[in-house]
Design an enzyme around this catalytic site. Structure first.
Site, PDB file in Angstrom:
ATOM      1  CD  GLU A 127      -5.982  -3.146   7.554  1.00 35.13           C
ATOM      2  OE1 GLU A 127      -7.205  -3.765   7.650  1.00 35.13           O
ATOM      3  OE2 GLU A 127      -5.948  -2.288   6.615  1.00 35.13           O
ATOM      4  CD  GLU A 174      -2.315  -3.805   4.280  1.00 35.45           C
ATOM      5  OE1 GLU A 174      -3.748  -3.293   3.652  1.00 35.45           O
ATOM      6  OE2 GLU A 174      -2.182  -4.853   4.712  1.00 35.45           O
TER       7      GLU A 174
HETATM    8  C1  BG6 Z   1      -6.634  -3.757   4.385  1.00 35.31           C
HETATM    9  C2  BG6 Z   1      -5.720  -5.373   4.474  1.00 35.31           C
HETATM   10  O1  BG6 Z   1      -7.328  -3.700   5.179  1.00 35.31           O
HETATM   11  O2  BG6 Z   1      -6.777  -3.833   2.946  1.00 35.31           O
HETATM   12  C3  BG6 Z   1      -6.125  -6.118   3.246  1.00 35.31           C
HETATM   13  O3  BG6 Z   1      -5.223  -5.428   5.070  1.00 35.31           O
HETATM   14  C4  BG6 Z   1      -6.973  -5.929   2.510  1.00 35.31           C
HETATM   15  O4  BG6 Z   1      -5.606  -7.220   3.099  1.00 35.31           O
HETATM   16  C5  BG6 Z   1      -6.388  -4.478   1.891  1.00 35.31           C
HETATM   17  O5  BG6 Z   1      -6.496  -6.558   1.167  1.00 35.31           O
HETATM   18  C6  BG6 Z   1      -7.012  -3.848   0.470  1.00 35.31           C
HETATM   19  O6  BG6 Z   1      -8.756  -4.426   0.527  1.00 35.31           O
HETATM   20  P1  BG6 Z   1      -9.733  -4.861  -0.416  1.00 35.31           P
HETATM   21  O7  BG6 Z   1     -11.175  -4.963   0.240  1.00 35.31           O
HETATM   22  O8  BG6 Z   1     -10.040  -4.052  -0.697  1.00 35.31           O
HETATM   23  O9  BG6 Z   1      -8.728  -6.634  -0.907  1.00 35.31           O
END
Ligand code: BG6
Length: 501
Positions: free
Chosen positions: A202, A392
């Site tokens: 990111e 993701e």
């Molecule tokens: C992304 C990141 O922003 O989203 C992860 O690459 C992160 O590290 C994921 O865990 C989900 O966000 P959060 O804040 O719900 O953990």
């Protein structure tokens, strides 16, 4: 047109070292910022803790990974604070059990990150830490035992803390060399075990978050953020060049926080504002990493923010020569952009602004928008024509453990089903999508809030927000559902949506 995933499509899940491994002070690992960051919640920020020059304890908001210490202070672990990343979900000691469960689901790919501070505890040490190198070798070997391809992030928000303290982080150009040395070390070490590498997780957050949180950032903050980002672009490009010399079969991806932006109205002002949002938050990084040069709009962005970038001729050459092979991104939500006053606002973490009346929102205020994923895939593929990976995608939700120990997470199944179908639509529309790794395949510490209760996994981990629990692993209903999806190369999800589920 029949919707299907191509043969050889990579299915799996993703985690990050600092959120999953724990063992923060084991086997020679150095500290990273999350080790001095407290837990938070949807409406309470996480804080980085420090001791100031007079010995007093202090905290500063860690939002956006850019926390700056007061003059003379040093980051510190305070006795009366709880730091959820210290033990993560103990992947460091349980990776064999976890990878076995991933294999049971039928994974062909597993995305994880290497912790720089396990390899170079201070970031710029002369020699790598052998225990760190051995750990990841063993993890990769375990993956291959089950025919699982590792997809490795070189950096996932975890610059060694020592580099932050001694050099002030990525605004210092010297970090480029330290990163490239680290990257070269792991490329040589794992050249026969890893093919897919992502340079910075990111990467666009640095500038995106500046506009997302609080009041308008100062000129100085913009200057630092854009220079920080430029150094990461150059580090990424140089690492890619070095990596290709070590193993020409390596495949390199960038990693963008992918948010689909929509104009709030058909007012031309909103349309233009939305276009500029895409440029600043999404294209700015993608263009440099995929095309090897800054987009035409970059000069306007810098001018508006009084940014004067230090870009050398060598930087420009490296950016051009070190472009990516794959465009990879995370996708959780869409966002509405408008120049008009809005009454109905979203107030979750990372999702500020106007509410979209056509969508529903998670308990953390994130919009559920599978069609936004299709839109993102089609728009970006058309721009770069590079193979893409969704690395993701997932739903952070509170899970209930029933008396018999089962976890019926139908909401998570619904979420993934709809997103998998959206990916199939994009493929049918010509997008070369090659992989899907859900976030996280197993519950882990939330990056934004530090909570455990914001769970993403198909595997439940018995740990609560205060760190209590056995850390035992239990497959949720989504585990068995995803297993069937993988066994049918995605057809199960496609058919379920098309039959009205
Ligand atoms: C992304 C990141 O922003 O989203 C992860 O690459 C992160 O590290 C994921 O865990 C989900 O966000 P959060 O804040 O719900 O953990």
């Amino acid at each position: 047109m029949k919707k299907e995933f191509p043969k050889g499509f990579l299915w799996g899940g993703a985690i990050a070292a600092n959120q999953a491994e724990g063992a923060y002070n084991v086997d020679g690992r150095g500290l990273v910022q999350t080790d001095v960051t407290t837990g938070g919640s949807v409406d309470k920020p996480r804080y980085a803790t420090y001791i100031d020059k007079d010995g007093n304890a202090g905290k500063l908001s860690s939002m956006g990974h850019t926390a700056k210490l007061p003059e003379g202070a040093t980051f510190a672990i305070l006795e009366d604070e709880y730091y959820p990343n210290h033990e993560g979900v103990d992947f460091y000691h349980r990776y064999k059990e976890d990878i076995k469960l991933f294999a049971e689901m039928g994974y062909s790919v597993f995305r994880l990150s290497i912790s720089w501070a396990r390899i170079f505890p201070n970031g710029d040490d002369k020699e790598p830490n052998q225990a760190g190198l051995d750990f990841y070798r063993s993890v990769f070997e375990e993956c291959h035992k089950y025919g699982i391809e590792p997809l490795v992030s070189i950096w996932h928000f975890d610059t060694p803390l020592s580099l932050e303290e001694r050099y002030g982080g990525w605004t210092d150009r010297r970090l480029i060399d330290f990163y490239v040395t680290y990257a070269e070390t792991i490329f040589r070490e794992y050249k026969d075990l890893v093919t897919y590498w992502l340079t910075f997780n990111e990467i666009n957050n640095t500038v995106m978050f500046l506009d997302m949180f609080g009041d308008k950032a100062s000129d100085h903050e913009y200057q630092e953020a854009y220079q920080h980002l430029h150094h990461q672009f150059v580090a990424s490009a140089r690492a890619i060049k070095v990596g290709r010399d070590i193993n020409p079969d390596f495949k390199f991806g960038n990693m963008i926080c992918g948010i689909t932006f929509y104009p709030g109205t058909c007012d031309p002002k909103d349309i233009l504002e939305n276009q500029h949002k895409w440029e600043q938050n999404i294209f700015y990084c993608g263009d440099v990493q995929a095309k090897g040069r800054y987009g035409s709009y970059a000069k306007r962005l810098w001018k508006e923010r009084n940014v004067e970038l230090n870009i050398t001729e060598e930087d420009q050459k490296d950016l051009l020569e070190g472009t990516i092979d794959l465009y990879t991104f995370s996708y959780y939500m869409s966002s509405v952009v408008t120049t008009h006053e809005v009454e109905d606002k979203v107030s979750g973490n990372f999702s500020l602004g106007a509410k979209n009346p056509y969508l529903t929102y998670s308990d953390w205020g994130w919009a559920h928008d599978p069609m936004g994923l299709q839109y993102y895939l089609e728009k970006i593929y058309d721009r770069y024509e590079l193979p893409m990976m969704v690395v993701e995608n997932g739903l952070g939700a509170v899970d209930t453990v029933e008396e018999d120990g089962s976890i019926h997470d139908t909401y998570r199944i619904d979420y993934h089903r709809a997103h998998i179908h959206a990916m199939a639509e994009a493929i049918a529309n010509g997008v070369d999508l090659v992989a899907y790794t859900t976030w996280g395949c197993i519950d882990l510490v939330s990056a934004g809030t530090g909570e455990m209760r914001k769970r993403y996994g198909f595997i439940y981990v018995d740990k609560d927000d205060a760190g209590n629990g056995t850390f035992d692993r239990t497959p949720k209903d989504s585990f068995y559902w995803y297993k069937e999806v993988l066994a049918t190369n995605g057809q199960k999800a496609i058919e379920e949506v098309e039959s009205g589920q």
